[in-house]
Write a protein that holds these residues in place. Structure first.
Motif, short mmCIF file in Angstrom:
data_model
loop_
_atom_site.label_atom_id
_atom_site.label_comp_id
_atom_site.label_asym_id
_atom_site.label_seq_id
_atom_site.Cartn_x
_atom_site.Cartn_y
_atom_site.Cartn_z
N GLU A 1 0.83 -1.20 0.00
CA GLU A 1 0.00 0.00 0.00
C GLU A 1 0.87 1.25 0.00
N ALA A 2 0.31 2.34 -0.43
CA ALA A 2 0.98 3.64 -0.43
C ALA A 2 2.29 3.63 -1.20
N SER A 3 2.29 3.00 -2.35
CA SER A 3 3.45 2.92 -3.26
C SER A 3 4.75 2.53 -2.55
N ILE A 4 4.68 1.44 -1.79
CA ILE A 4 5.87 0.83 -1.19
C ILE A 4 6.13 -0.46 -1.95
N TYR A 5 7.35 -0.58 -2.47
CA TYR A 5 7.75 -1.76 -3.21
C TYR A 5 8.73 -2.56 -2.35
N SER A 6 8.56 -3.88 -2.34
CA SER A 6 9.43 -4.76 -1.56
C SER A 6 10.23 -5.62 -2.51
N ILE A 7 11.55 -5.66 -2.29
CA ILE A 7 12.47 -6.46 -3.11
C ILE A 7 13.08 -7.51 -2.19
N TYR A 8 12.88 -8.79 -2.52
CA TYR A 8 13.36 -9.88 -1.67
C TYR A 8 14.37 -10.76 -2.40
N ARG A 9 15.37 -11.23 -1.66
CA ARG A 9 16.27 -12.30 -2.09
C ARG A 9 16.63 -13.08 -0.84
N ASP A 10 16.25 -14.34 -0.78
CA ASP A 10 16.52 -15.20 0.38
C ASP A 10 16.13 -14.48 1.67
N HIS A 11 17.09 -14.23 2.56
CA HIS A 11 16.79 -13.57 3.83
C HIS A 11 17.02 -12.06 3.78
N TYR A 12 17.44 -11.53 2.63
CA TYR A 12 17.61 -10.08 2.47
C TYR A 12 16.32 -9.49 1.91
N TYR A 13 15.96 -8.31 2.39
CA TYR A 13 14.86 -7.59 1.75
C TYR A 13 15.06 -6.09 1.94
N ILE A 14 14.53 -5.34 0.99
CA ILE A 14 14.54 -3.88 1.04
C ILE A 14 13.15 -3.40 0.64
N LYS A 15 12.60 -2.52 1.44
CA LYS A 15 11.32 -1.89 1.09
C LYS A 15 11.61 -0.44 0.74
N VAL A 16 11.16 -0.03 -0.43
CA VAL A 16 11.43 1.31 -0.92
C VAL A 16 10.12 2.03 -1.17
N GLU A 17 10.18 3.35 -1.09
CA GLU A 17 8.99 4.17 -1.27
C GLU A 17 9.24 5.22 -2.34
N SER A 18 8.32 5.32 -3.25
CA SER A 18 8.34 6.39 -4.24
C SER A 18 6.99 6.40 -4.92
N ASP A 19 6.43 7.58 -5.09
CA ASP A 19 5.10 7.66 -5.66
C ASP A 19 5.09 8.20 -7.08
N THR A 20 6.25 8.21 -7.73
CA THR A 20 6.29 8.73 -9.09
C THR A 20 5.91 7.64 -10.09
N LYS A 21 5.40 8.08 -11.21
CA LYS A 21 5.05 7.15 -12.29
C LYS A 21 6.28 6.47 -12.87
N VAL B 1 8.91 5.35 -11.32
CA VAL B 1 9.27 4.18 -10.50
C VAL B 1 8.33 3.03 -10.79
N GLN B 2 7.04 3.32 -10.88
CA GLN B 2 6.06 2.28 -11.20
C GLN B 2 6.36 1.66 -12.57
N LYS B 3 6.69 2.48 -13.52
CA LYS B 3 7.03 2.01 -14.86
C LYS B 3 8.29 1.15 -14.84
N PHE B 4 9.29 1.56 -14.03
CA PHE B 4 10.54 0.80 -13.95
C PHE B 4 10.30 -0.58 -13.34
N PHE B 5 9.51 -0.67 -12.28
CA PHE B 5 9.24 -1.98 -11.67
C PHE B 5 8.43 -2.88 -12.61
N LYS B 6 7.55 -2.29 -13.42
CA LYS B 6 6.84 -3.08 -14.43
C LYS B 6 7.82 -3.61 -15.47
#
Length: 141
Positions: free
Chosen positions: A97-117, A119-124
């Protein structure tokens, strides 16, 4: 794989290229309309990454680079640059929710926030490229 990429070390470069492939050529970058994300604000991380990020008082930001066989998440702590190398077969992406993207690898994870279009286009773009180029069988690895 979490590595320090501040210095030009041939062994680390070889390991990174082995896991996620060599960088795209200029022609391929042009065809993909860029391979790097805008600046992303880190909101939450796993314990290993958090221990690196709390060493300084700067705002925690990162960027993501697209590679042929995976992605590299780069961030800075103190005067060092670290890279979380994630091959596609170990990559999990989630949009919260609220344009937070989660990136996971095994036991590592990073949650990033950005509400720009952008960023959404890049993750797609990452999801589409992963679907087209990820190995389908273990023999392809």
């Amino acid at each position: 794989m979490l590595v320090n990429v501040s210095y030009n070390n041939k062994e680390i470069t070889r390991k990174v290229d082995e896991q996620v492939g060599k960088p795209f050529t200029l022609k391929e970058r042009w065809a993909l309309n860029g391979i790097g994300s805008p600046k992303l604000i880190i909101t939450e991380t796993s314990v290993d990454l958090r221990n690196l990020l709390i060493l300084d008082n700067n705002r925690n930001t990162c960027n993501v680079e697209l590679r042929p066989k995976g992605i590299i998440v780069r961030f800075r702590s103190l005067l060092e640059t670290f890279a979380l190398v994630i091959p596609y077969y170990k990559l999990s992406l989630y949009k919260g929710e609220a344009s937070i993207y989660s990136i996971y690898r095994d036991h590592y994870y990073i949650k990033v926030e950005s509400d720009t279009k952008a960023v959404q286009k890049f993750f797609k773009k990452i999801i589409a490229y992963k679907a087209d180029n990820a190995p389908t069988y273990i023999e392809d690895l």
